[in-house]
Design a protein around this motif. Structure first.
Motif, PDB file in Angstrom:
ATOM      1  N   SER A 132      25.474  39.075  48.350  1.00 43.30           N
ATOM      2  CA  SER A 132      26.746  39.090  47.611  1.00 43.30           C
ATOM      3  C   SER A 132      27.367  37.703  47.583  1.00 43.30           C
ATOM      4  N   GLN A 137      24.242  42.381  37.970  1.00 48.41           N
ATOM      5  CA  GLN A 137      25.265  43.255  37.378  1.00 48.41           C
ATOM      6  C   GLN A 137      24.694  44.639  37.107  1.00 48.41           C
ATOM      7  N   ILE A 191      25.979  45.898  40.812  1.00 47.42           N
ATOM      8  CA  ILE A 191      27.414  46.062  40.569  1.00 47.42           C
ATOM      9  C   ILE A 191      27.724  47.348  39.822  1.00 47.42           C
ATOM     10  N   ASN A 213      29.779  50.421  41.382  1.00 43.32           N
ATOM     11  CA  ASN A 213      31.074  50.780  40.805  1.00 43.32           C
ATOM     12  C   ASN A 213      31.120  52.251  40.393  1.00 43.32           C
ATOM     13  N   GLN A 228      39.046  51.653  36.526  1.00 41.17           N
ATOM     14  CA  GLN A 228      38.386  50.356  36.630  1.00 41.17           C
ATOM     15  C   GLN A 228      38.994  49.516  37.754  1.00 41.17           C
ATOM     16  N   TYR A 229      40.323  49.466  37.784  1.00 41.43           N
ATOM     17  CA  TYR A 229      40.978  48.651  38.793  1.00 41.43           C
ATOM     18  C   TYR A 229      41.066  49.369  40.136  1.00 41.43           C
ATOM     19  N   VAL A 238      38.572  50.945  41.367  1.00 46.81           N
ATOM     20  CA  VAL A 238      37.297  50.553  41.978  1.00 46.81           C
ATOM     21  C   VAL A 238      37.419  49.190  42.651  1.00 46.81           C
ATOM     22  N   TYR A 239      38.099  48.249  41.995  1.00 51.79           N
ATOM     23  CA  TYR A 239      38.243  46.911  42.568  1.00 51.79           C
ATOM     24  C   TYR A 239      39.093  46.930  43.845  1.00 51.79           C
ATOM     25  N   VAL A 240      40.051  47.851  43.910  1.00 47.02           N
ATOM     26  CA  VAL A 240      40.865  47.987  45.120  1.00 47.02           C
ATOM     27  C   VAL A 240      39.977  48.337  46.318  1.00 47.02           C
ATOM     28  N   LEU A 293      36.633  47.779  46.455  1.00 47.14           N
ATOM     29  CA  LEU A 293      35.636  46.720  46.654  1.00 47.14           C
ATOM     30  C   LEU A 293      36.203  45.500  47.376  1.00 47.14           C
ATOM     31  N   ALA A 294      37.482  45.200  47.155  1.00 48.45           N
ATOM     32  CA  ALA A 294      38.051  43.951  47.670  1.00 48.45           C
ATOM     33  C   ALA A 294      37.874  43.776  49.179  1.00 48.45           C
ATOM     34  N   MET A 341      34.095  43.251  50.009  1.00 45.36           N
ATOM     35  CA  MET A 341      33.578  41.937  49.652  1.00 45.36           C
ATOM     36  C   MET A 341      34.120  40.858  50.574  1.00 45.36           C
TER      37      MET A 341
END
Length: 231
Positions: free
Chosen positions: A122, A140, A144, A148, A170-171, A173-175, A177-178, A181
């Protein structure tokens, strides 16, 4: 006669060792490549180094992998992509709440991937993907997007059950992942050289993160607006 039998047995053992060695070579090459890609990055890793660390010739490496790019793709598939089918099945069979499923997913990610050397991929992709667009597209599609989708399934399960508030998926998922990562980046950068006082405990870090996230996502009673003053 006895001497002849000993020679035959010795040849048979040697052949067996050579055959086992040949069968093991792809796995040894992938292990060596993972080590070097994580240690040095993609651009700085040379095929000769991978072959040398695996104990084979450069020509042998190219018998199995046509290029360094194909070797990298094989490393990703062997160490990361293979996990998604396993995790998907576990999600289908999970009996607990969506909150418990999210806790399970983040914990198992760390145990099976984050805590391993493979999580360094990563960091590699974040730092080098701009210079290797073909590999960025591959990553991707291979890592990714499937990852996701799995996270979105967890969140959608909570929304459908009324456990989580509706959200922009969508967002959302990013919450999730943050913090994952961040932990992967930390492990393969500052975490490898910080003194004991600056270290963090990954399991404790993830536990705090997931509980904080759940407090923000779980359904709550609407707040009561203050009564306007009487004029």
């Amino acid at each position: 006669m006895i001497f002849s039998n000993l020679i035959c047995k010795s040849k048979t053992k040697a052949q067996g060792k050579r055959e086992r060695r040949k069968e093991a070579r792809p796995g040894e090459l992938l292990d060596a490549a993972l080590d070097l890609f994580v240690e040095k990055g993609f651009a700085a890793t040379r095929a000769e180094e991978v072959a040398k660390r695996a104990g084979v010739s450069k020509g042998t490496l190219f018998l199995y992998f046509s290029s360094k790019e194909e070797l990298f793709k094989a490393v990703v598939r062997e160490n990361i992509s293979v996990r998604f089918t396993e995790w998907s099945k576990e999600m289908d069979e999970f009996q607990g709440s969506a909150a418990d499923l999210l806790r399970f997913c983040m914990t198992s990610w760390w145990e099976r991937l984050g805590a391993t050397k493979a999580s360094g991929i990563s960091k590699l992709m974040m730092s080098e993907s701009g210079n290797f667009p073909e590999l960025a597209v591959f990553y991707q599609q291979e890592v990714i997007e499937p990852g996701n989708r799995l996270i979105a399934r967890v969140l959608q399960r909570g929304v459908d059950s009324g456990e989580f508030a509706p959200m922009d998926m969508q967002y959302g998922v990013y919450v999730i992942l943050a913090p994952m990562m961040f932990l992967a980046m930390w492990k393969h950068s500052l975490g490898a050289c910080c003194d004991a006082n600056a270290q963090l405990v990954p399991e404790d870090y993830l536990a705090v993160q997931v509980e904080t996230i759940l407090k923000g996502m779980c359904m709550r009673l609407p707040s009561i607006s203050p009564t306007p003053p009487i004029t």
